[in-house]
Design an enzyme around this catalytic site. Structure first.
Site, PDB file in Angstrom:
ATOM      1  N   ASP A  23       0.840  -1.202   0.000  1.00  0.00           N
ATOM      2  CA  ASP A  23       0.000   0.000   0.000  1.00  0.00           C
ATOM      3  C   ASP A  23       0.877   1.255   0.000  1.00  0.00           C
ATOM      4  O   ASP A  23       0.610   2.230  -0.709  1.00  0.00           O
ATOM      5  CB  ASP A  23      -0.924  -0.015   1.222  1.00  0.00           C
ATOM      6  CG  ASP A  23      -1.646  -1.343   1.348  1.00  0.00           C
ATOM      7  OD1 ASP A  23      -2.417  -1.681   0.451  1.00  0.00           O
ATOM      8  OD2 ASP A  23      -1.397  -2.068   2.336  1.00  0.00           O
ATOM      9  N   HIS A  34      -4.651  -3.225   6.539  1.00  0.00           N
ATOM     10  CA  HIS A  34      -4.419  -3.524   5.113  1.00  0.00           C
ATOM     11  C   HIS A  34      -5.761  -3.975   4.533  1.00  0.00           C
ATOM     12  O   HIS A  34      -6.043  -5.161   4.414  1.00  0.00           O
ATOM     13  CB  HIS A  34      -3.367  -4.616   4.936  1.00  0.00           C
ATOM     14  CG  HIS A  34      -3.327  -5.130   3.521  1.00  0.00           C
ATOM     15  ND1 HIS A  34      -2.881  -4.378   2.471  1.00  0.00           N
ATOM     16  CD2 HIS A  34      -3.733  -6.304   2.982  1.00  0.00           C
ATOM     17  CE1 HIS A  34      -2.998  -5.068   1.349  1.00  0.00           C
ATOM     18  NE2 HIS A  34      -3.515  -6.242   1.636  1.00  0.00           N
TER      19      HIS A  34
END
Ligand code: NAI
Length: 327
Positions: A158, A186
């Site tokens: 990410d 996440h």
């Protein structure tokens, strides 16, 4: 020292494994120091894994000191310095969240116990398999002799996605982007933070100067990038996930860059109001195999609301796995 670093990879015959093992074996993690791979799979995948090992052999990697494969976690984790827990149960058709959490709970309770029993004293454990934060929490809670700070879940993909999007928007090279942060889980609730990031040393949010882009393009693009890749490729991100897994482990073991930080999901000490004990992503610096959460960042109302929403999701997941008796 020149003794091989012993690195376990679970789910080694999967998509991410097919990219990750070759990066590890080529020395990308250890900067040429020999590495020994210990690969865990479920029994039905061992034959495919044998094929992958044939390919590893065929690369004749100078830094690859040995490969062991098997389906017994206590054998594969024996003496490992690093365990990359990639293998997990994907959500199948008609599977509820509770089913997903219990299927993964079974994997990560067993692997936590096995690491607790046989890993090296200096072991570090990085969880890539989803739901990564909660899987890391489960493994940690089932490994009482391993210090909590040795467990981390992957939000580096990410983080790298956020760097790439910001570089594209500003025209800056990725090397000019620093101090990126992914906060929280996440998952789609994650919060990629441009208020503390910098582009060539200048505040990123101010440099972009476009709150609408930040809010309605940047954040959702980063948070939903996994789904966009599935849509385009027909299967989930694998090479980029492997690359991020290597980046995260390398920085953890060998240190983050001076004047910069990275994102890692780690067991919260209560920093930034994240309840103690949740495995949540923070800005961290790393040195000599240890991380510390960057302190003293001002969090405005916009950021506060997004961090709180993602952390609330983590608390829900923790409550669910507590109820299931997994932790
Ligand atoms: P995959 O399905 O291709 O491979 C997973 C492998 O894990 C399979 O070979 C399976 O046999 C193995 N496995 C299942 N249970 C196991 C067990 N108990 N012990 C050892 N191995 C076991 O999946 P892929 O694409 O490699 O992804 C792996 C995981 O990584 C998934 O959970 C995926 O959602 C997650 N992921 C996480 C990302 C992140 O940024 N944190 C990014 C991309 C994927």
């Amino acid at each position: 020292s020149s003794a091989p670093l012993k690195v376990a990879v679970t789910g080694a015959a999967g998509q991410i494994g097919y990219s990750l093992l070759f990066r590890l074996a080529s020395g990308a993690l250890t900067n040429g120091r020999p590495i020994e791979l210990r690969l865990l799979e479920i029994t039905p995948a061992l034959k495919a894994l044998e094929g992958v090992v044939m390919e590893l052999d065929d690369c004749a990697f100078p830094s690859l000191a040995g490969v062991e494969i098997g389906d017994d976690a206590e054998k594969i984790f024996d003496g490992v310095n690093l365990a990359l827990l990639v293998g997990a149960r994907p959500r199948g058709p008609g599977m509820e969240r509770g089913d997903l959490l219990s299927a993964n709970g079974a994997i990560f309770t067993a692997q936590g116990k096995a690491l607790n029993a046989v890993a090296a004293d200096d072991v570090r454990i990085g969880v890539t398999g989803n739901p990564a934060n909660t899987n890391a929490l489960i493994a940690h809670k089932n490994a009482p002799d391993i210090p909590a700070e040795r467990f981390s879940a992957l939000t580096r993909l990410d983080h790298n996605r956020a760097i790439s999007q910001l570089a594209a928007k500003t025209g800056a090279p990725v090397t000019d982007i620093t101090k990126m942060t992914i906060w929280g889980n996440h998952s789609a609730t994650q919060y990629p933070d441009l208020f503390h990031a910098e582009v060539a040393g200048k505040n990123a949010a101010e440099t972009v100067g476009d709150q609408d882009w930040l809010e309605n393009t940047f954040i959702p693009t980063v948070a939903k990038r996994g789904a966009a890749i599935i849509e385009a490729r027909g299967s989930s991100s694998a090479a980029s996930a492997a690359s991020a897994t290597v980046d995260a482990a390398r920085d953890w073991l060998f240190g983050s860059a001076e004047g910069d930080w990275v994102s890692m999901a780690v067991v919260s000490d209560g920093s930034y109001g994240v309840p103690e004990g949740l495995v949540s992503s923070f800005p961290v610096t790393t040195k000599d195999g240890d991380w510390s959460i960057v302190q003293g960042l001002d969090i405005d109302d916009f950021s506060r609301a997004r961090i709180d929403a993602s952390v609330a999701e983590l608390a829900d997941e923790r409550d669910a796995v507590t109820e299931l008796g997994l932790i």
